[in-house]
Design a protein around this motif. Structure first.
Motif, PDB file in Angstrom:
ATOM      1  N   HIS A 115      -3.616  -7.416 -10.711  1.00 20.29           N
ATOM      2  CA  HIS A 115      -3.829  -6.220  -9.891  1.00 20.29           C
ATOM      3  C   HIS A 115      -2.768  -6.134  -8.798  1.00 20.29           C
ATOM      4  CE1 HIS A 115      -7.687  -6.990 -11.819  1.00 20.29           C
ATOM      5  NE2 HIS A 115      -7.848  -5.682 -11.778  1.00 20.29           N
ATOM      6  N   HIS A 152       0.933  -2.970 -11.002  1.00 17.93           N
ATOM      7  CA  HIS A 152      -0.205  -2.300 -11.661  1.00 17.93           C
ATOM      8  C   HIS A 152      -0.461  -0.958 -10.974  1.00 17.93           C
ATOM      9  CE1 HIS A 152      -4.219  -1.197 -12.916  1.00 17.93           C
ATOM     10  NE2 HIS A 152      -4.699  -1.423 -11.713  1.00 17.93           N
ATOM     11  N   HIS A 171      -6.589   3.015  -5.305  1.00 21.24           N
ATOM     12  CA  HIS A 171      -7.791   2.773  -6.116  1.00 21.24           C
ATOM     13  C   HIS A 171      -8.277   1.322  -6.171  1.00 21.24           C
ATOM     14  CE1 HIS A 171      -5.171   1.443  -9.457  1.00 21.24           C
ATOM     15  NE2 HIS A 171      -6.251   0.913  -9.969  1.00 21.24           N
ATOM     16  N   ASP A 172      -7.400   0.352  -5.933  1.00 17.66           N
ATOM     17  CA  ASP A 172      -7.842  -1.050  -6.010  1.00 17.66           C
ATOM     18  C   ASP A 172      -8.024  -1.714  -4.649  1.00 17.66           C
ATOM     19  OD1 ASP A 172      -8.359  -1.545  -8.672  1.00 17.66           O
ATOM     20  OD2 ASP A 172      -6.297  -2.106  -9.167  1.00 17.66           O
ATOM     21  N   ASP A 175      -5.958   4.185 -15.026  1.00 21.54           N
ATOM     22  CA  ASP A 175      -6.307   2.780 -14.787  1.00 21.54           C
ATOM     23  C   ASP A 175      -6.683   2.110 -16.109  1.00 21.54           C
ATOM     24  OD1 ASP A 175      -6.644   0.621 -12.995  1.00 21.54           O
ATOM     25  OD2 ASP A 175      -8.814   0.952 -12.919  1.00 21.54           O
TER      26      ASP A 175
HETATM   27 NI    NI Z   1      -6.692  -0.785 -11.170  1.00 22.94          NI
END
Ligand code: NI
Length: 218
Positions: free
Chosen positions: A29, A33, A62-63, A125
Motif C-alpha cells: 500500500h 499503489h 483512499h488508504d 483500487d
Molecule cells: Ni488501496
C-alpha cells in the motif's frame, strides 16, 4: 484565485502529503499503489463522465485511514486533511463517502457504492489488486503479515462477515480465492470490467503454473 487553480493546488498539496506519508509502506500500500489507483481512477472517470476533482482527491486519500493500515473507522486523518482547504461541506462528505465505500469486506459481503465517483474509485483500487501487480501486492501483504505462501491442505474460506475476513490468517494463495479472483465480477463500470479481463486471465495462468511447479511437473 480561480477555481481551477484552487482545485489543482488542493490536488498538488494532497499528493505531496500522501507521497511522504506512504513513502516506506511495505505491505503493498505504498505511494506507487496510490499513484496507480489515482491514474486508473482518473482514466475511468474521464470515460464515464464523472466529477474528476472528487475522484482524484478521493483516490489520493483512499488508504490514509484504511483498516489494514491505520484502522480508523472515523477517517480522522482524512477529515482533518480535507478541512485545511476551502472545500464545501458537501465536497468533503462526497470524498468521505467514497473512502468509506471503497474496501473489500469479504467474499459474501456486498460492498455497494452510492455514487458514480465511489464506483470508479472502488474499481480503480480493485484493478490494482488483480493481475501482475495484484499478485505482487498480495504476496507483499502476506509477507508483511507473516503468512505462508501456500498450504496444500488449506481450503479457502468465503467469508460471510467483514470481521471474519479481517481476522483471517490464511495463506496468500488462499487469498486469491477469497478476494482476487472474485473482483472481476464485482467491477462496477464498463471500463473497469473490460480492463479486469486480461488481469484476471493472467492470475488464472499464474495459479496453473504455481501448482504445476509445486508438484514438480514443469
Ligand atoms: Ni488501496
Amino acid at each position: 484565485m480561480n477555481s481551477i487553480s484552487r482545485t489543482k493546488e488542493i490536488l498538488t498539496e494532497t499528493e505531496k502529503f500522501i507521497r511522504l506519508h506512504f513513502e516506506s509502506e511495505g505491505s503493498g500500500h505504498d505511494w506507487w499503489h496510490i499513484h496507480r489507483v489515482r491514474n486508473l481512477a482518473v482514466h475511468i472517470a474521464e470515460i464515464e463522465n464523472a466529477d474528476l476533482f472528487i475522484v482524484e482527491l478521493a483516490a489520493l486519500l483512499h488508504d490514509l485511514d484504511d483498516w489494514k493500515i491505520s484502522g480508523d473507522k472515523n477517517l480522522t486523518q482524512t477529515r482533518s486533511w480535507l478541512k485545511r482547504f476551502e472545500l464545501s461541506h458537501e465536497q468533503i462528505e462526497r470524498v468521505l463517502v467514497i473512502i468509506e465505500e471503497v474496501s473489500f469486506k469479504g467474499a459474501k459481503v456486498p460492498t455497494p457504492t452510492t455514487t458514480l465517483e465511489a464506483a470508479i474509485v472502488q474499481d480503480a483500487d480493485r484493478l490494482d489488486a488483480i493481475g501482475a501487480i495484484g499478485i505482487a501486492r498480495t504476496f507483499a501483504y502476506g509477507g508483511n503479515k507473516k503468512r505462508l505462501l501456500y498450504h496444500p491442505d488449506e481450503k479457502p474460506q468465503l467469508h460471510a462477515s467483514f470481521e471474519e475476513y479481517q481476522n483471517t490468517t490464511a495463506s496468500t494463495i488462499s487469498h486469491f480465492y477469497e478476494k482476487l479472483l472474485l473482483l472481476k465480477k464485482r467491477m462496477n463500470t464498463k471500463t473497469a470490467k473490460e480492463m479486469a479481463e486480461k488481469r484476471h486471465q493472467f492470475m488464472e495462468t499464474y495459479l496453473e503454473n504455481f501448482y504445476a511447479e509445486w508438484d514438480g511437473k514443469i
